[in-house]
Write an enzyme that holds these catalytic residues in place. Structure first.
Site, PDB file in Angstrom:
ATOM      1  N   LYS A 115       0.758  -1.204  -0.115  1.00  0.00           N
ATOM      2  CA  LYS A 115       0.008   0.005  -0.070  1.00  0.00           C
ATOM      3  C   LYS A 115       0.755   1.227   0.134  1.00  0.00           C
ATOM      4  CE  LYS A 115      -3.871  -2.475   2.368  1.00  0.00           C
ATOM      5  NZ  LYS A 115      -4.891  -2.432   3.090  1.00  0.00           N
ATOM      6  N   TYR A 150     -12.357  -2.041  -3.666  1.00  0.00           N
ATOM      7  CA  TYR A 150     -13.016  -2.391  -2.490  1.00  0.00           C
ATOM      8  C   TYR A 150     -14.386  -2.469  -2.455  1.00  0.00           C
ATOM      9  CZ  TYR A 150      -8.188  -2.554  -0.113  1.00  0.00           C
ATOM     10  OH  TYR A 150      -6.833  -2.824   0.322  1.00  0.00           O
ATOM     11  N   ASN A 207      -2.399  -0.199   7.223  1.00  0.00           N
ATOM     12  CA  ASN A 207      -1.875  -1.788   7.620  1.00  0.00           C
ATOM     13  C   ASN A 207      -0.853  -2.346   6.438  1.00  0.00           C
ATOM     14  OD1 ASN A 207      -3.842  -2.340   5.783  1.00  0.00           O
ATOM     15  ND2 ASN A 207      -5.082  -3.610   6.890  1.00  0.00           N
ATOM     16  N   HIS A 248      -2.176  -5.667   1.575  1.00  0.00           N
ATOM     17  CA  HIS A 248      -3.666  -6.359   1.370  1.00  0.00           C
ATOM     18  C   HIS A 248      -3.065  -7.673   0.761  1.00  0.00           C
ATOM     19  CE1 HIS A 248      -7.521  -7.210  -0.106  1.00  0.00           C
ATOM     20  NE2 HIS A 248      -6.968  -7.817  -1.214  1.00  0.00           N
ATOM     21  N   GLU A 282      -9.177 -10.187  -8.021  1.00  0.00           N
ATOM     22  CA  GLU A 282      -8.412  -9.317  -7.976  1.00  0.00           C
ATOM     23  C   GLU A 282      -7.108  -9.255  -8.824  1.00  0.00           C
ATOM     24  OE1 GLU A 282      -7.488  -9.407  -3.539  1.00  0.00           O
ATOM     25  OE2 GLU A 282      -9.571  -8.604  -2.982  1.00  0.00           O
TER      26      GLU A 282
HETATM   27  P1  CMP Z   1      -7.449  -4.971   3.574  1.00  0.00           P
HETATM   28  O1  CMP Z   1      -6.854  -6.187   3.870  1.00  0.00           O
HETATM   29  O2  CMP Z   1      -6.740  -4.232   2.309  1.00  0.00           O
HETATM   30  O3  CMP Z   1      -8.989  -4.964   3.476  1.00  0.00           O
HETATM   31  C1  CMP Z   1      -9.728  -3.804   3.716  1.00  0.00           C
HETATM   32  C2  CMP Z   1      -9.162  -2.843   4.256  1.00  0.00           C
HETATM   33  O4  CMP Z   1      -9.615  -1.826   4.745  1.00  0.00           O
HETATM   34  C3  CMP Z   1      -8.125  -3.085   5.319  1.00  0.00           C
HETATM   35  O5  CMP Z   1      -6.913  -3.958   4.873  1.00  0.00           O
HETATM   36  C4  CMP Z   1      -7.686  -1.866   6.138  1.00  0.00           C
HETATM   37  O6  CMP Z   1      -6.807  -1.052   5.177  1.00  0.00           O
HETATM   38  C5  CMP Z   1      -8.952  -1.150   5.937  1.00  0.00           C
HETATM   39  N1  CMP Z   1      -9.735  -1.389   7.233  1.00  0.00           N
HETATM   40  C6  CMP Z   1     -10.445  -2.521   7.637  1.00  0.00           C
HETATM   41  N2  CMP Z   1     -11.035  -2.296   8.820  1.00  0.00           N
HETATM   42  C7  CMP Z   1     -11.070  -1.127   9.075  1.00  0.00           C
HETATM   43  C8  CMP Z   1     -11.551  -0.402  10.049  1.00  0.00           C
HETATM   44  N3  CMP Z   1     -12.256  -0.771  11.034  1.00  0.00           N
HETATM   45  N4  CMP Z   1     -11.144   1.267  10.198  1.00  0.00           N
HETATM   46  C9  CMP Z   1     -10.403   1.570   9.090  1.00  0.00           C
HETATM   47  N5  CMP Z   1     -10.067   0.896   7.936  1.00  0.00           N
HETATM   48  C10 CMP Z   1     -10.137  -0.377   8.059  1.00  0.00           C
END
Ligand code: CMP
Length: 136
Positions: A9, A49, A112, A115, A126
């Protein structure tokens, strides 16, 4: 399914830590089959998403994913989907096991760092999203 789709990311590219993240992927035994650096538009981030369209965090997620370039990659190994998710760690870096990518690089539940596809159905959507000519 021996392939999965991973994304490094925008925070990973911004902090110049693509190299260490890729090293963790390679040292875990994955073969990197495709890798690209792309700037997502807001529409593309929303499309990728789409499953989270109704979540309260979708706006912030789109902002994060379009804040700079990201790097999607196709990785290959036996049982690629669960093995990659294990290497990435829990969605919330605070809950991620030591030694996982999110434990090392993730900042918070949104930022985070990486993905990974969560199911064969997700992989089927994807990988073509980023690599339409990749033969699954
Ligand atoms: P990812 O695994 O890419 O899947 C969806 C993404 O949404 C996740 O990683 C985070 O980057 C984001 N995400 C998931 N839950 C939350 C949350 N509660 N608040 C903010 N961002 C979130």
């Amino acid at each position: 399914m021996n392939y999965s789709l991973m994304i490094m990311k925008p925070d990973v590219l911004e902090r110049n830590v693509m190299g260490p993240v890729l090293t963790m992927v390679e040292e875990a035994g994955f073969k990197v089959r495709r890798l690209e650096i792309v700037q997502l538009s807001a529409d593309q981030a929303r499309e990728f998403y789409a499953v989270h369209a109704d979540k309260p965090f979708i706006g912030e997620l789109v902002e994060y994913m379009t804040s700079g370039p990201c790097a999607p990659l196709v990785v290959e190994s036996e049982n690629a989907i669960p093995r990659l998710r294990e290497l990435l760690g829990a969605t919330n870096p605070a809950d991620a096991t030591e030694g996982t990518i999110r434990a090392r690089f993730g900042k918070d539940i949104q930022t985070n760092s990486v993905h990974g596809s969560d199911s064969p159905e997700s992989v089927q959507k994807e990988i073509p999203f980023f690599f339409p000519d990749f033969k699954l």
